[in-house]
Design a protein around this motif. Structure first.
Motif, mmCIF file in Angstrom:
data_model
loop_
_atom_site.group_PDB
_atom_site.id
_atom_site.type_symbol
_atom_site.label_atom_id
_atom_site.label_comp_id
_atom_site.label_asym_id
_atom_site.label_seq_id
_atom_site.Cartn_x
_atom_site.Cartn_y
_atom_site.Cartn_z
ATOM 1 N N ALA A 149 8.217 -1.667 8.514
ATOM 2 C CA ALA A 149 9.022 -2.722 7.903
ATOM 3 C C ALA A 149 8.821 -2.775 6.400
ATOM 4 C CB ALA A 149 8.676 -4.071 8.523
ATOM 5 N N TYR A 150 7.759 -2.176 5.910
ATOM 6 C CA TYR A 150 7.443 -2.208 4.485
ATOM 7 C C TYR A 150 8.018 -1.024 3.703
ATOM 8 C CZ TYR A 150 4.349 -6.206 4.795
ATOM 9 O OH TYR A 150 3.846 -7.465 4.965
ATOM 10 N N ILE A 151 8.590 -0.049 4.373
ATOM 11 C CA ILE A 151 9.128 1.128 3.674
ATOM 12 C C ILE A 151 10.127 0.710 2.602
ATOM 13 C CG2 ILE A 151 10.591 3.174 3.894
ATOM 14 C CD1 ILE A 151 9.309 3.675 6.605
ATOM 15 N N ASN A 152 11.023 -0.181 2.936
ATOM 16 C CA ASN A 152 12.067 -0.598 2.006
ATOM 17 C C ASN A 152 11.796 -1.972 1.396
ATOM 18 O OD1 ASN A 152 13.814 1.752 2.333
ATOM 19 N ND2 ASN A 152 14.028 1.018 4.424
ATOM 20 N N ALA A 153 10.541 -2.417 1.474
ATOM 21 C CA ALA A 153 10.167 -3.707 0.895
ATOM 22 C C ALA A 153 10.064 -3.559 -0.624
ATOM 23 C CB ALA A 153 8.832 -4.175 1.465
ATOM 24 N N PRO A 154 10.774 -4.410 -1.366
ATOM 25 C CA PRO A 154 10.717 -4.296 -2.824
ATOM 26 C C PRO A 154 9.509 -5.031 -3.403
ATOM 27 C CG PRO A 154 12.271 -6.002 -2.210
ATOM 28 C CD PRO A 154 11.765 -5.387 -0.918
ATOM 29 N N ASP A 155 9.036 -4.519 -4.544
ATOM 30 C CA ASP A 155 8.046 -5.269 -5.304
ATOM 31 C C ASP A 155 8.799 -6.270 -6.184
ATOM 32 O OD1 ASP A 155 9.055 -3.832 -7.498
ATOM 33 O OD2 ASP A 155 7.270 -2.585 -7.719
ATOM 34 N N GLN A 164 9.638 12.738 1.605
ATOM 35 C CA GLN A 164 10.097 13.247 2.897
ATOM 36 C C GLN A 164 9.598 12.370 4.040
ATOM 37 O OE1 GLN A 164 10.167 17.536 3.725
ATOM 38 N NE2 GLN A 164 8.920 17.105 5.531
ATOM 39 N N VAL A 165 8.328 11.991 4.009
ATOM 40 C CA VAL A 165 7.771 11.141 5.065
ATOM 41 C C VAL A 165 8.486 9.794 5.087
ATOM 42 C CG1 VAL A 165 5.711 9.946 5.891
ATOM 43 C CG2 VAL A 165 5.523 12.284 5.020
ATOM 44 N N LEU A 166 8.678 9.198 3.914
ATOM 45 C CA LEU A 166 9.338 7.886 3.838
ATOM 46 C C LEU A 166 10.776 7.953 4.334
ATOM 47 C CD1 LEU A 166 7.886 6.826 0.386
ATOM 48 C CD2 LEU A 166 7.436 5.680 2.572
ATOM 49 N N VAL A 167 11.518 8.971 3.919
ATOM 50 C CA VAL A 167 12.926 9.106 4.333
ATOM 51 C C VAL A 167 13.015 9.356 5.839
ATOM 52 C CG1 VAL A 167 14.999 10.549 4.099
ATOM 53 C CG2 VAL A 167 13.770 9.775 2.057
ATOM 54 N N GLN A 168 12.134 10.193 6.360
ATOM 55 C CA GLN A 168 12.139 10.471 7.804
ATOM 56 C C GLN A 168 11.856 9.216 8.631
ATOM 57 O OE1 GLN A 168 9.268 13.643 8.191
ATOM 58 N NE2 GLN A 168 10.858 15.203 8.143
ATOM 59 N N HIS A 169 11.194 8.238 8.023
ATOM 60 C CA HIS A 169 10.859 7.006 8.736
ATOM 61 C C HIS A 169 11.746 5.828 8.326
ATOM 62 C CE1 HIS A 169 7.254 9.396 9.603
ATOM 63 N NE2 HIS A 169 7.235 8.694 10.711
ATOM 64 N N GLY A 170 12.882 6.118 7.714
ATOM 65 C CA GLY A 170 13.846 5.060 7.424
ATOM 66 C C GLY A 170 13.943 4.610 5.982
ATOM 67 N N GLY A 171 13.265 5.293 5.072
ATOM 68 C CA GLY A 171 13.360 4.940 3.656
ATOM 69 C C GLY A 171 14.774 5.163 3.132
ATOM 70 N N ILE A 197 0.834 -1.193 0.000
ATOM 71 C CA ILE A 197 0.000 0.000 0.000
ATOM 72 C C ILE A 197 0.877 1.255 0.000
ATOM 73 C CG2 ILE A 197 -0.292 0.092 2.513
ATOM 74 C CD1 ILE A 197 -2.937 0.973 -0.159
ATOM 75 N N LEU A 198 2.091 1.167 0.539
ATOM 76 C CA LEU A 198 2.995 2.319 0.506
ATOM 77 C C LEU A 198 3.443 2.629 -0.922
ATOM 78 C CD1 LEU A 198 5.184 1.673 3.671
ATOM 79 C CD2 LEU A 198 3.393 3.395 3.375
ATOM 80 N N HIS A 199 3.646 1.588 -1.741
ATOM 81 C CA HIS A 199 3.965 1.809 -3.153
ATOM 82 C C HIS A 199 2.836 2.597 -3.826
ATOM 83 C CE1 HIS A 199 6.697 -1.674 -2.552
ATOM 84 N NE2 HIS A 199 7.353 -1.232 -3.610
ATOM 85 N N VAL A 200 1.606 2.172 -3.563
ATOM 86 C CA VAL A 200 0.438 2.804 -4.169
ATOM 87 C C VAL A 200 0.271 4.231 -3.649
ATOM 88 C CG1 VAL A 200 -2.073 2.661 -4.411
ATOM 89 C CG2 VAL A 200 -0.688 0.572 -4.512
ATOM 90 N N ALA A 201 0.379 4.404 -2.342
ATOM 91 C CA ALA A 201 0.169 5.720 -1.727
ATOM 92 C C ALA A 201 1.198 6.742 -2.189
ATOM 93 C CB ALA A 201 0.207 5.590 -0.204
ATOM 94 N N TYR A 254 9.851 -6.086 -9.043
ATOM 95 C CA TYR A 254 10.845 -5.444 -9.902
ATOM 96 C C TYR A 254 11.996 -4.844 -9.105
ATOM 97 C CZ TYR A 254 6.839 -5.906 -12.935
ATOM 98 O OH TYR A 254 5.769 -6.412 -13.625
ATOM 99 N N GLY A 255 11.898 -4.934 -7.773
ATOM 100 C CA GLY A 255 12.943 -4.403 -6.907
ATOM 101 C C GLY A 255 12.706 -2.980 -6.439
ATOM 102 N N TRP A 256 11.588 -2.393 -6.852
ATOM 103 C CA TRP A 256 11.280 -1.017 -6.446
ATOM 104 C C TRP A 256 10.697 -1.001 -5.039
ATOM 105 C CZ3 TRP A 256 9.915 3.530 -9.869
ATOM 106 C CH2 TRP A 256 10.682 3.518 -11.029
ATOM 107 N N THR A 257 11.145 -0.054 -4.231
ATOM 108 C CA THR A 257 10.569 0.193 -2.917
ATOM 109 C C THR A 257 9.613 1.375 -3.034
ATOM 110 O OG1 THR A 257 12.249 1.793 -2.229
ATOM 111 C CG2 THR A 257 12.740 -0.555 -1.842
ATOM 112 N N SER A 258 8.912 1.679 -1.959
ATOM 113 C CA SER A 258 8.023 2.851 -1.971
ATOM 114 C C SER A 258 8.825 4.134 -2.173
ATOM 115 C CB SER A 258 7.203 2.922 -0.681
ATOM 116 O OG SER A 258 8.031 2.912 0.458
ATOM 117 N N VAL A 259 10.090 4.133 -1.761
ATOM 118 C CA VAL A 259 10.957 5.300 -1.962
ATOM 119 C C VAL A 259 11.247 5.481 -3.458
ATOM 120 C CG1 VAL A 259 13.156 6.371 -1.356
ATOM 121 C CG2 VAL A 259 11.931 5.012 0.344
#
Length: 135
Positions: free
Chosen positions: A53-59, A79-86, A25-29, A61-66
């Motif tokens: 735990a899903y911030i850096n989870a790859p799909d 900014q939100v993703l990076v601030q939370h560990g992206g 859902i982070l990828h979509v959001a 193709y290897g893409w993360t939400s970042v």
């Protein structure tokens, strides 16, 4: 849109669900427009247990939400993703050093993206570009 996320979660929506190609859902959001709504939705989702735990989870193709936020030139969500560990230097292709979120933005060649590109690069350097009401 601001009230929909809590409503869906309250009625049993599973924020940890993964789409068939592995997107979260982070990828979509991260692609939602307007981008301030994307930042809100990402921020709200990250309050749910287990979501960080899903911030850096790859799909698949290897893409993360970042990667998605960078590709969408969405500095607010980024900014939100990076601030939370992206991670901004995570490669989706281990053989391609240009496959990081950082390089997706840095290599963009369009004057239409200049301001958003600069904002994304600033966010990835650790700057707080937007006051999104989050710590």
């Amino acid at each position: 849109a601001f009230n929909v996320v809590p409503l869906l979660l309250a009625h049993g929506a599973d924020p940890l669900y993964r789409l068939p190609r592995g997107a979260t859902i982070l990828h979509v959001a991260a692609r939602i427009k307007p981008r301030n709504v994307a930042a809100y939705v990402v921020s709200r989702l990250l309050k749910e247990p287990g979501m960080r735990a899903y911030i850096n989870a790859p799909d698949q193709y290897g893409w993360t939400s970042v990667h998605v936020a960078a590709d969408a030139a969405s500095p607010e969500a980024l900014q939100v993703l990076v601030q939370h560990g992206g991670l901004v230097d995570e490669q989706f292709d281990s053989n391609d050093p240009n496959s990081t979120p950082w390089m997706l933005i840095a290599n963009r060649q369009s004057s239409a993206w200049d301001e958003r590109q600069q904002q994304c690069l600033a966010v990835m350097q650790g700057q707080r570009v937007f006051d999104l009401g989050e710590d």
